[in-house]
Design a protein around this motif. Sequence first.
Motif, short mmCIF file in Angstrom:
data_model
loop_
_atom_site.label_atom_id
_atom_site.label_comp_id
_atom_site.label_asym_id
_atom_site.label_seq_id
_atom_site.Cartn_x
_atom_site.Cartn_y
_atom_site.Cartn_z
N VAL A 1 0.68 -1.43 0.06
CA VAL A 1 -0.09 -0.17 0.13
C VAL A 1 0.80 1.66 0.06
CG1 VAL A 1 -2.26 -1.16 1.50
CG2 VAL A 1 -0.22 -0.08 2.35
N ARG A 2 0.26 2.22 -0.57
CA ARG A 2 0.48 3.34 -0.54
C ARG A 2 0.81 4.60 0.93
NH1 ARG A 2 -1.04 5.01 -6.47
NH2 ARG A 2 0.10 3.56 -8.01
N GLY A 3 1.25 5.22 1.70
CA GLY A 3 1.53 6.00 2.46
C GLY A 3 1.50 5.19 3.41
N LEU A 4 2.90 4.49 3.48
CA LEU A 4 2.97 3.81 4.79
C LEU A 4 4.47 3.89 4.97
CD1 LEU A 4 1.21 1.58 6.74
CD2 LEU A 4 2.31 -0.66 5.65
N GLU A 5 4.70 4.12 6.22
CA GLU A 5 6.36 4.10 6.20
C GLU A 5 6.89 2.85 6.59
OE1 GLU A 5 7.21 6.67 10.21
OE2 GLU A 5 5.55 8.30 8.72
N GLY A 6 6.59 2.27 7.01
CA GLY A 6 7.31 -0.05 7.68
C GLY A 6 6.01 -0.62 7.46
N ARG A 7 6.90 -1.86 8.32
CA ARG A 7 5.44 -2.90 7.95
C ARG A 7 5.03 -3.16 9.23
NH1 ARG A 7 6.41 -8.42 7.05
NH2 ARG A 7 5.07 -9.71 8.95
N THR A 8 3.49 -2.47 8.75
CA THR A 8 2.34 -3.20 10.18
C THR A 8 1.62 -4.34 10.28
OG1 THR A 8 2.47 -0.16 9.55
CG2 THR A 8 0.35 -1.12 10.38
N GLU A 9 1.50 -4.35 11.28
CA GLU A 9 0.99 -5.86 11.57
C GLU A 9 -1.29 -5.73 12.03
OE1 GLU A 9 3.66 -9.74 11.82
OE2 GLU A 9 2.55 -8.45 13.58
N ILE A 10 -1.79 -6.00 11.98
CA ILE A 10 -3.28 -5.97 12.07
C ILE A 10 -3.30 -7.41 12.35
CG2 ILE A 10 -5.44 -5.08 11.62
CD1 ILE A 10 -5.17 -3.07 9.69
#
Length: 819
Positions: free
Chosen positions: A43-52
């Motif tokens: 995805v665009r607009g993310l700085e780093g790895r994100t987990e949900i």
Amino acid sequence: MALTFRWLLRIFTALVVLAALVLTVIYWFASRSLPDYSGTFNVRGLEGRTEIVRNNANVPHIFGQSDADVYFGLGFAHAQDRLWQMTMLRRTAQGRLSEIFGERTLKIDELLRRLDIYNLAVQSVSHQDAQTTAALRAYAAGVNAWLLKINEDALGRGAPENFLFSNQIAPWHPADSLAVIKLMGLQLSSHIEEEVLRARTSLLLSNERLGDLLPDAPGAGIAALPEYAALFPDLPRYTRAAPRDFDRLSPNRPRGLGGASNAWAAAPSRSASGGTLLANDPHLTLTAPSTWYLARLQLKSGGVIGGTIPGMPIVLVGRSEGFGWGLTSSFLDDQDVYIEELNPENDAEVRTPDGFKPMAERATIIKVHDADPVTITLQWTDNGPVLPPHLYDLGTITPRGHVTALAWTVLSPADTSMSAALTLMQAKSVAEGLAAAESYIAPSQNLVLADRDSIAMKTIGAMPERAALHQTQGRLPTPGWVAENRWRGRLNYARNPEFIAPVGGILGNTNNKTVERPFPLHVSHSYGDTQRVQRWRFLMQNREVHTRESFVEAQLDEVSPTARALLPLVAKDLWFASEAAAGGTPQRLRQDALRLLADWNGEMNEHRPEPLIYAAWMRALQDRLIRDELGPLAREYRHLEPLFIERVYRDIFGASVWCDVLQSAPKETCTDIARAALDDALIWVSETHGRALESLRWGDAHQATHDHPVLGGIPVLNWFVNIRQSTSGSDNTLLRGRTVGRGPNPFLSVHGAAYRGVYDFADPDSSVFIISTGQSGHPLSRHYDDLGEMWRRGEYIPMSLDPDLARAAAVGVTVLLPQ
């Protein structure tokens, strides 16, 4: 004959196969929008790895490399599970419902356009602090990332509702989130309804009798105020208004269905575990899906977990590792209705203290599905937006040659409530929480706080500064051209009531009055509760120390202090006083009902018959008492007014005069009216639920109605999207289930604790919470209603910040990677 039968069988088989194919196709398209909780997305607009990480109750635990990434993940998760709900909230705030629902929602759109909520939200964006601006932008980017995935991967238009209505979804913007919090203010507002009803009633009653029916809560029932008719002597003395149908799509709730809630806290000295305790259950309209969405955010300042509202990047109620916060509606009088005199020679001007002055004006166009667009002219006086006579029944109290305007703290173009909420969410102590709330504007709330060592409660939100010589003290609409009636700004935050580290070690609020202060520091004349607080005080003081379990028991308490207070008064001359009656007669039915009530302890349990008999009796009694004096206006008193019944049957200041029917020659006593009302109630109960009184169930009448606001009224579809549950409680129990108050089923529960949470800071991970439906807004998801049955039974789910516990048996882990 055999040939005909074979062809009929073939036709029937073909129709069945065709129907199965149609249903299969419908299911396939609808299920395309079910999110994959185990997907990996670039995805665009993310700085780093994100987990949900969604635990086994589908509560997302969001982990990112920066706070912005965490807010991005929350926006992504909200959009995955509640996209239709979010777009409806935005469309409502913008006044654009009629573009898809046609003329049905035209009045709703007109109200929102005249209040100008969305434009005020746009103006407020620039007033947020830097961290809030960054959070709003990141959250919006997360929502838009999911919208992009829907388009790229053809994910069923994002929600099945979009197959029935417009599937055009604009990108999410920071102003949309600010508009949602203002929209919540409209849902929680109540004072404009109270002012108008008091004015309409005062046209028919003396001040003494008005004080019986609408007394200050609590306090004396007689208020030394000018009669409304004296303020506007040319106003006709009638109160008839066109019936108002309240649409579930409307954020404007009927009187009695605005904000409500319970919250309380215990200091270590009153806790068995030696740590602070906090319980909170905010009350909102019951819907499917619930207004609330549970989530955990892992920020740089630490983890926070609790209830969010899709559309906003904040945990509105909840806790962190050592700090918790809850909210109740304060009923602060933050609305005033002004009667503005038009210039007889130029109706675009209104009278002010300095003479006539032009109103500000702007035209707006409302697009209407399958109809011509509607152009309305928006107007503003110095006091606020001008509202037309068909809204809020304002036409019934507006003299000829005048218009009405509304002053309201929500209508601020520099609203920093979102910044305050975001700062509060990251506070570490009671002192930091109190400081964070200073910039909160609206809607006003009672904020209950607890850290590991202390507890506090403070009314937050802008308190209007009124002049001591205000003509009606905010109880009634007032002339807008009188300088003493106009607001003078906002009182200093220090003037808001506060209670810090009370000596008794317990504090709380059930929407009751918290302070006794003279006007204009009074906070309000009208509150949401005078009854539940009595039961709460008993439960809190009945134990020397409390536990998490005792707080849960209090949240689920179904004993009505109102029933315990009113039944001995109303029935004092009826208990066991009549002669034996033959079976099947009305007299015998009355005796059986009184026998049941005599042995009843006031517990509004769903399985018992007495709550239904009591509720029907009190409803019929109030109607008999006020119908002859108020006529058609009596229907506006949809719910029992306990203080009124008590005043009448205690004959306070001569209030027993209400028992005499004005139109009849005999002089009726209060016992006569009580007996006749019981007979009325038993006739209604027999016709609606059956004559076998012992077999009645309160839960059959008091069903919680979690209805889908849009699809819930469509035949067949409503079977799949509406959730109905037999429930205990009532209007005046701590386990509050506010009844609808009208129609063929007046005791349906439509407003209650859609979120419940209990936090124990001696062992924070033992805290618990629950919402009234499920996390998903998709009717085909197993998480659409999976928490609802637990909520009905009074059960909770763990509220832990332990990441390993979240990952154990998780329903899925969504991984977001920067593109």
